[in-house]
Design an enzyme around this catalytic site. Sequence first.
Site, PDB file in Angstrom:
ATOM      1  N   TYR A  36       4.009 -10.897   1.147  1.00  0.00           N
ATOM      2  CA  TYR A  36       5.438 -11.194   1.119  1.00  0.00           C
ATOM      3  C   TYR A  36       6.213 -10.228   2.011  1.00  0.00           C
ATOM      4  O   TYR A  36       5.690  -9.217   2.467  1.00  0.00           O
ATOM      5  CB  TYR A  36       5.973 -11.116  -0.311  1.00  0.00           C
ATOM      6  CG  TYR A  36       6.115  -9.699  -0.835  1.00  0.00           C
ATOM      7  CD1 TYR A  36       7.353  -9.060  -0.850  1.00  0.00           C
ATOM      8  CD2 TYR A  36       5.013  -8.985  -1.303  1.00  0.00           C
ATOM      9  CE1 TYR A  36       7.497  -7.755  -1.319  1.00  0.00           C
ATOM     10  CE2 TYR A  36       5.140  -7.697  -1.782  1.00  0.00           C
ATOM     11  CZ  TYR A  36       6.383  -7.081  -1.783  1.00  0.00           C
ATOM     12  OH  TYR A  36       6.509  -5.796  -2.242  1.00  0.00           O
ATOM     13  N   HIS A 105     -12.813 -18.074  -7.175  1.00  0.00           N
ATOM     14  CA  HIS A 105     -12.557 -16.788  -6.549  1.00  0.00           C
ATOM     15  C   HIS A 105     -12.700 -16.835  -5.031  1.00  0.00           C
ATOM     16  O   HIS A 105     -11.937 -16.202  -4.313  1.00  0.00           O
ATOM     17  CB  HIS A 105     -13.494 -15.720  -7.129  1.00  0.00           C
ATOM     18  CG  HIS A 105     -13.072 -15.242  -8.486  1.00  0.00           C
ATOM     19  ND1 HIS A 105     -13.158 -16.028  -9.611  1.00  0.00           N
ATOM     20  CD2 HIS A 105     -12.558 -14.053  -8.894  1.00  0.00           C
ATOM     21  CE1 HIS A 105     -12.708 -15.361 -10.654  1.00  0.00           C
ATOM     22  NE2 HIS A 105     -12.340 -14.154 -10.251  1.00  0.00           N
ATOM     23  N   LYS A 150       1.102  -5.603   2.380  1.00  0.00           N
ATOM     24  CA  LYS A 150       2.204  -5.955   1.460  1.00  0.00           C
ATOM     25  C   LYS A 150       1.827  -7.215   0.674  1.00  0.00           C
ATOM     26  O   LYS A 150       2.341  -8.313   0.912  1.00  0.00           O
ATOM     27  CB  LYS A 150       3.497  -6.155   2.261  1.00  0.00           C
ATOM     28  CG  LYS A 150       4.776  -6.016   1.433  1.00  0.00           C
ATOM     29  CD  LYS A 150       5.983  -5.981   2.338  1.00  0.00           C
ATOM     30  CE  LYS A 150       7.287  -5.911   1.568  1.00  0.00           C
ATOM     31  NZ  LYS A 150       7.489  -4.611   0.901  1.00  0.00           N
ATOM     32  N   GLU A 187       3.761   7.359  -1.874  1.00  0.00           N
ATOM     33  CA  GLU A 187       5.077   6.733  -1.731  1.00  0.00           C
ATOM     34  C   GLU A 187       5.639   6.522  -3.117  1.00  0.00           C
ATOM     35  O   GLU A 187       5.116   7.082  -4.085  1.00  0.00           O
ATOM     36  CB  GLU A 187       4.951   5.424  -0.951  1.00  0.00           C
ATOM     37  CG  GLU A 187       3.945   4.446  -1.527  1.00  0.00           C
ATOM     38  CD  GLU A 187       3.640   3.282  -0.607  1.00  0.00           C
ATOM     39  OE1 GLU A 187       4.430   3.017   0.318  1.00  0.00           O
ATOM     40  OE2 GLU A 187       2.607   2.626  -0.808  1.00  0.00           O
ATOM     41  N   LEU A 211       2.498   1.899   2.410  1.00  0.00           N
ATOM     42  CA  LEU A 211       3.004   0.750   3.148  1.00  0.00           C
ATOM     43  C   LEU A 211       3.771   1.246   4.369  1.00  0.00           C
ATOM     44  O   LEU A 211       4.587   2.167   4.250  1.00  0.00           O
ATOM     45  CB  LEU A 211       3.938  -0.072   2.256  1.00  0.00           C
ATOM     46  CG  LEU A 211       4.467  -1.361   2.877  1.00  0.00           C
ATOM     47  CD1 LEU A 211       3.371  -2.412   2.931  1.00  0.00           C
ATOM     48  CD2 LEU A 211       5.664  -1.884   2.086  1.00  0.00           C
TER      49      LEU A 211
END
Length: 295
Positions: A36, A105, A150, A187, A211
């Site tokens: 996303y 899967h 992400k 982070e 990220l």
Amino acid sequence: MLDYTGIAWVNGEFSSLQEARVPFLDRGYFFGDGVYEAVKVRDGKLFALPEHLERFERSMKEIRITPPKTTGELTALVLECVEKAGLPNAMVYLQVTRGVGPRMHAFLPEGEPMVTLFVAPMTSVEEKVRKAGVSCITVPDERWAHPHIKTLNLLPNVLAKQAAVEQGAYEAILVLGTEPGGGLITEASSSNVAAVIRGKVVTPPLNGRILPGVSRAIMLETAREAGIEVEEREITLEELRSAEEIILTSTGCEVLGVGKLDGVTVGEGGAGPMTERLYEIFMAGWEKRLTSVKS
């Protein structure tokens, strides 16, 4: 009551946010099998849209989803949705999953990526909050081994953020391991972290543990352009606790100072002078990274 103001776009169909539906057999629902992006709209213009779409495509390739739309098509879709929503200050959330099919899967043999998007109101951090600085806690970094992608797999981030909320804090800063110095800062649950250490802006490197934040990159770029010394290296928890200033960056908060860490005042308290300077030059650089909805 939850606010469902805004619009959604699901595989070619517009609807209100409250009425939006995705298929029950979408792999994003079962496995978090997707990625996303979130882009900020301020005064009707999108900030750093090309940079966000570049990262979106990179994330797709990292998990072996063939991009279902070109960059140009994604750009046009985002602009159309923002214009249709008519919200001057908003967030655009863009998501793609591996597709719809039987729960298995392994990749679906003939799966088609599923694209969804929504535009919803998003406000900026209040000025008084910026001045005072926010409170953060530290928690162990218990995420999977590829946080540089992400993806939709955000349960550890959710639990970390909830821990912060339950302690009256704004954000949870993640600490990896128990090395000498108390472990390494990676982070935060939904933002990147930097610190002012001996007058220098220091932030963890892009080594796969964090990220690659768009706002992080822009803050570093504008800082260097302004002649501010920047260093990308590991930061220990011990260093963070003794830092002159601690800074968060994200699409939502832009550049935000931390006033307290684990209940202890950071530096002189409130947003420090370097944080204020970084926010000032970050915002000054907005204009060259804005995309207008109507061209």
